[in-house]
Design a protein around this motif. Sequence first.
Motif, PDB file in Angstrom:
ATOM      1  N   VAL A  79      35.884  51.590  40.830  1.00  0.00           N
ATOM      2  CA  VAL A  79      35.423  50.871  40.174  1.00  0.00           C
ATOM      3  C   VAL A  79      34.209  50.013  41.413  1.00  0.00           C
ATOM      4  O   VAL A  79      34.174  49.479  42.274  1.00  0.00           O
TER       5      VAL A  79
ATOM      6  N   GLU B  33      42.905  48.842  31.740  1.00  0.00           N
ATOM      7  CA  GLU B  33      43.607  50.876  31.243  1.00  0.00           C
ATOM      8  C   GLU B  33      44.975  50.141  30.685  1.00  0.00           C
ATOM      9  O   GLU B  33      45.568  51.799  29.916  1.00  0.00           O
TER      10      GLU B  33
ATOM     11  N   VAL C 292      46.581  48.782  40.867  1.00  0.00           N
ATOM     12  CA  VAL C 292      45.600  48.744  41.603  1.00  0.00           C
ATOM     13  C   VAL C 292      45.702  47.671  42.671  1.00  0.00           C
ATOM     14  O   VAL C 292      46.256  47.084  43.244  1.00  0.00           O
TER      15      VAL C 292
ATOM     16  N   PRO D 138      32.542  52.864  36.242  1.00  0.00           N
ATOM     17  CA  PRO D 138      33.816  53.203  37.084  1.00  0.00           C
ATOM     18  C   PRO D 138      33.519  54.882  36.412  1.00  0.00           C
ATOM     19  O   PRO D 138      33.510  55.561  35.918  1.00  0.00           O
TER      20      PRO D 138
ATOM     21  N   VAL E 144      43.800  52.437  41.098  1.00  0.00           N
ATOM     22  CA  VAL E 144      41.918  51.615  40.539  1.00  0.00           C
ATOM     23  C   VAL E 144      41.807  51.162  42.196  1.00  0.00           C
ATOM     24  O   VAL E 144      42.593  50.615  42.402  1.00  0.00           O
TER      25      VAL E 144
ATOM     26  N   ALA F  37      37.706  45.889  39.991  1.00  0.00           N
ATOM     27  CA  ALA F  37      38.596  46.862  39.821  1.00  0.00           C
ATOM     28  C   ALA F  37      39.978  46.750  38.975  1.00  0.00           C
ATOM     29  O   ALA F  37      40.717  47.154  38.198  1.00  0.00           O
TER      30      ALA F  37
ATOM     31  N   ALA G 120      41.254  47.826  35.665  1.00  0.00           N
ATOM     32  CA  ALA G 120      43.016  48.071  35.171  1.00  0.00           C
ATOM     33  C   ALA G 120      43.838  47.503  34.404  1.00  0.00           C
ATOM     34  O   ALA G 120      44.680  47.962  34.410  1.00  0.00           O
TER      35      ALA G 120
ATOM     36  N   LEU H  38      36.351  58.551  37.771  1.00  0.00           N
ATOM     37  CA  LEU H  38      37.443  58.668  37.299  1.00  0.00           C
ATOM     38  C   LEU H  38      38.100  60.231  37.959  1.00  0.00           C
ATOM     39  O   LEU H  38      37.648  61.269  37.041  1.00  0.00           O
TER      40      LEU H  38
ATOM     41  N   ALA I  50      40.658  55.930  39.892  1.00  0.00           N
ATOM     42  CA  ALA I  50      39.323  55.360  39.643  1.00  0.00           C
ATOM     43  C   ALA I  50      38.526  54.674  40.573  1.00  0.00           C
ATOM     44  O   ALA I  50      39.463  53.580  40.489  1.00  0.00           O
TER      45      ALA I  50
END
Length: 295
Positions: free
Chosen positions: A288, A170, A152, A136, A256, A163, A167, A138, A286
């Motif tokens: 992904v 995170e 997300v 990933p 995300v 993703a 998320a 960022l 971010a």
Amino acid sequence: MSGLVVVGVDGSAAGLAAVEVAAEEARVRSAGLRVVHAFLWPAMHVPLGASPLGPAEGGLRASTERLVSEAVERAGAVAPDVEVSRAVVTGEPLTVLEAQSRSAELVVVGSRGMGGFVGLLVGSTSVHLAAHGRCPVLVVREPAVPDGPVVVGVDGSASGAKAVGFAFAEAALHGTDLVALHAWTGWNAPLPAPQDERTPYANEPGAPATGEERLLSETLAGHQERYPGVRVRREVVHGGTREALIEASRTARLLVVGARGRGGFAGLVLGSVSQAMLHHAHCPVAVVRGGDRNA
């Protein structure tokens, strides 16, 4: 210590902002932080040392060491307990950072660097790394809202599922809420020019919305079991995905997205929605990919 967060620096303000975010990401992960600078000049056979006519501390190599040292100091101020290493690697930034991403769980970069063109909202390195990085990526755009949620974008694709997992992780790491947003457009328009009231609709009234809500629930189910402490707010929006995500990013600490969505064309590495977020989101983004590790 487990894991590694990599941050690319180039001496720009955007690069230093990325260092602060990367240091915090390393802290919550109990990971190490590697500050990386891609040193392009040796490959171009440019003199690296101080000029005989200039100060002894001059020259490209000394300047590079200073900017990396500044970044390391900034990281230490943000997360003093994080183990920070440095690497000055000869090569072009995208190539260097893509190679670094092979051993990292997260790569952090600024939205624009020293080479950014005036008026360009996001640098080419950020976009290409988001498309080609092996973990990933960022991208630090505008500052995050510290107490905002992780947002997300959910679309039911394989990349989107990765993703969603990232998320959730995170949100758990930062102790914040998660907003799972799914946007859809009108499939329930009537068929061409109704001649009378018996003209059928493409779907039964309300059917598309019900199906989209089901898609969101099914996508989140396994992740909610894995992260029971994360409070999730579900949002099913009838409208454009880009517009909905950009609006949600105004109050988010992180947005995300998957690299490609359900509508991605074969061979397209980075989808239009993820590119739009890199250019227009109001918080760090971010990206992904479906094949990313640690996602």
